[in-house]
Design an enzyme around this catalytic site. Structure first.
Site, PDB file in Angstrom:
ATOM      1  N   GLY A  45       0.787  -1.218   0.000  1.00 26.56           N
ATOM      2  CA  GLY A  45       0.000   0.000   0.000  1.00 26.56           C
ATOM      3  C   GLY A  45       0.824   1.275   0.000  1.00 26.56           C
ATOM      4  O   GLY A  45       2.047   1.274  -0.204  1.00 26.56           O
ATOM      5  N   CYS A  47       1.677   3.395   2.454  1.00 23.56           N
ATOM      6  CA  CYS A  47       2.667   3.570   3.519  1.00 23.56           C
ATOM      7  C   CYS A  47       3.989   2.898   3.178  1.00 23.56           C
ATOM      8  O   CYS A  47       5.051   3.509   3.275  1.00 23.56           O
ATOM      9  CB  CYS A  47       2.125   3.010   4.838  1.00 23.56           C
ATOM     10  SG  CYS A  47       3.339   3.003   6.172  1.00 23.56           S
ATOM     11  N   LYS A  56      10.449   8.435   5.632  1.00 24.71           N
ATOM     12  CA  LYS A  56      11.213   8.582   6.875  1.00 24.71           C
ATOM     13  C   LYS A  56      12.656   8.146   6.696  1.00 24.71           C
ATOM     14  O   LYS A  56      13.559   8.663   7.369  1.00 24.71           O
ATOM     15  CB  LYS A  56      10.546   7.790   8.016  1.00 24.71           C
ATOM     16  CG  LYS A  56       9.126   8.227   8.300  1.00 24.71           C
ATOM     17  CD  LYS A  56       8.986   9.736   8.344  1.00 24.71           C
ATOM     18  CE  LYS A  56       7.582  10.231   8.112  1.00 24.71           C
ATOM     19  NZ  LYS A  56       6.964   9.942   6.840  1.00 24.71           N
ATOM     20  N   HIS A 447      16.785  12.929  34.534  1.00 26.95           N
ATOM     21  CA  HIS A 447      17.529  14.170  34.341  1.00 26.95           C
ATOM     22  C   HIS A 447      18.908  13.846  33.775  1.00 26.95           C
ATOM     23  O   HIS A 447      19.567  12.914  34.253  1.00 26.95           O
ATOM     24  CB  HIS A 447      17.685  14.906  35.678  1.00 26.95           C
ATOM     25  CG  HIS A 447      18.464  16.174  35.556  1.00 26.95           C
ATOM     26  ND1 HIS A 447      17.943  17.305  34.978  1.00 26.95           N
ATOM     27  CD2 HIS A 447      19.737  16.473  35.905  1.00 26.95           C
ATOM     28  CE1 HIS A 447      18.849  18.263  34.993  1.00 26.95           C
ATOM     29  NE2 HIS A 447      19.960  17.778  35.558  1.00 26.95           N
TER      30      HIS A 447
END
Length: 471
Positions: A45, A47, A56, A447
């Protein structure tokens, strides 16, 4: 047996139109069913072949090129000398995408799917639950007890573009060489991702759009993005194309204000149109919506008994993760007609892999106020948290929209590095209806990881936070 079944070349328990998300329908639950899959293009398809995944892979290359060109902010002397475009095409398609698409088709045609028959011709309805298609060039008519339409969408191409050479997202990534300049018409997801890809890899990009870029974003993000784009690309916003001409080596657009925009190549990125209008749906009693989508109810059923639809052809969201979720829903509803579940369209997130990266879920501030919520908003700059210092980031922001009276998150909007990953925590908050007044202090925030930008954004909301001793 009906008359149409008697005249058909074959009859199946299940027919699936489209081998994108539709190809995921046949699980072991259907091992005893006869299945036909109709796919006239590549398996996988939009994608897999021309959308989410290959883009990407190009974006990753573009991100590295962009960072190299802006490394001086980190006191690095890094030179970007250009991209090996043919090498990228080979790596993305020859070595990855095309092999996967080919493997998917071979699996459905082979011994691994003994109950599946593949048809490779264009499909149209010629009657209720009856389809005309082809197999290896031989015309076939098939019928099915249950039919799932997952036929996807196609690029919108305006009439003016047909007078000149143009590209769409279907072919732009497979060009033989990288163009020196590129005009992109459009201002949505597709346009902005390709603008980042080509500009970062060294192409001069010119954007033409009738409205601001990504205009559906929350206003703070949209305005910020457009400011950044103005210093990155040649912009022609608020303009439409009046006409187009070309020479052997360029395409010229004449805009509605008389401005002429000339580039070596043209990309039309004006969205995608559902493919329902190519299926002769009326012959099967299947209705369409005014916007071109196939009409389905809350459970994925069309207006014809026994016919379902999912993905771009019917969904309000042209997103792969939504199509996958709809696939799971339709499969469940077919297998469990006495306990059907509605299509999963709540709190749908999306990301745009441009630069800066963008991710959003839930309501914008304007939508939340229009809905009557007691709105509190916080905007947190990436550059004000420790890892933002490490990035030397000057563009990233997080905007959270919440209900002051209930502590419920209404919307989350990220623009900056890792936006598509950082937002996942806020997607979870929405999905599980977590109370933001308790959320920040019931967990650790590593952190100085970038997730602290989310923590600080939450704490910036006007809420009565619950303090947890020791945290």
């Amino acid at each position: 047996m009906t008359d149409s079944t008697a005249r058909a070349d074959a009859h199946y328990d299940l027919i699936i139109l489209g081998a994108g998300s539709g190809n995921s329908i046949p699980t072991p639950d259907f091992d005893d069913a006869s299945i036909a899959i109709i796919e006239e293009n590549r398996f996988g398809g939009t994608c897999m072949n021309v959308g989410c995944i290959p883009t990407k892979m190009y974006v990753k290359a573009a991100d590295l090129a962009f960072e190299a060109q802006h490394a001086s902010r980190l006191n690095l002397d890094v030179e970007y000398t250009g991209a090996d475009w043919p090498g990228i095409v080979t790596r993305v398609f020859d070595r990855r995408i095309d092999l996967i698409a080919q493997g998917g088709e071979e699996f459905r045609r082979g011994d691994g799917s003994p109950n599946v028959t593949v048809y490779d011709g264009h499909a149209t309805f010629v009657g209720p639950k009856t389809l005309a298609t082809a197999q290896g060039g031989v015309e076939k008519t098939i019928t099915g007890e249950t039919i799932i339409i997952a036929a996807g969408s196609r690029a919108v191409v305006p009439d003016w573009a047909r007078a000149v050479p143009f590209h769409t997202s279907d072919d732009i990534m497979r060009l033989d060489r990288q163009p020196e300049s590129l005009t992109i018409v459009g201002g949505g997801f597709i346009a902005m991702e390709f603008a980042h890809i080509f500009q970062s890899l060294g192409t001069t990009v010119r954007l033409v759009n009738r409205s601001p870029l990504l205009r559906h974003l929350d206003r703070d993000l949209s305005e910020h993005l457009n400011d950044i784009a103005a210093s990155t690309y040649e912009l022609h916003l608020g303009r439409t194309v009046a006409s187009a001409t070309h020479t052997e080596d360029s395409v010229t657009l004449t805009l509605d204000d008389g401005t002429q925009v000339t580039s070596e190549a043209l990309l039309v990125a004006m969205g995608r149109r559902p493919n329902g209008d190519q299926l002769n749906l009326q012959a099967a009693g299947i209705e369409m919506r005014d916007d071109g989508r196939i009409r389905v109810d809350d459970y994925g059923r069309t207006t014809a008994q026994g016919v379902w639809a999912l993905g771009d052809v019917s969904s309000p969201y042209q997103l792969k993760h939504v199509a996958n979720a709809e696939t799971r829903t339709v499969r469940h509803n077919i297998l469990h007609p006495d306990s059907m579940v509605p299509m999963p369209h709540e709190n749908v997130p999306y990301a745009v892999f441009t630069h800066p990266q963008i991710a959003t879920v839930g309501l914008t501030e304007a939508e939340a106020r229009d809905a009557g919520h007691d709105v509190t908003v916080a905007v947190q700059r990436y550059g004000d948290v420790a890892y933002g210092w490490a990035l030397e980031d000057t563009t990233g922001i997080v905007k959270l929209v919440a209900d002051r009276s209930t502590g419920r998150l209404l919307g989350a909007h990220y623009m900056g590095p890792q936006a598509s990953t950082l937002i996942q925590q806020m997607i979870t908050v929405l999905a599980y209806d977590l109370d933001l007044r308790e959320f920040p202090r019931k967990q650790y925030w590593i952190h100085p990881a970038l997730a602290e930008v989310t923590e600080n954004a939450i704490l910036g909301l006007d809420l009565d936070f619950v303090e947890v001793p020791g945290r």
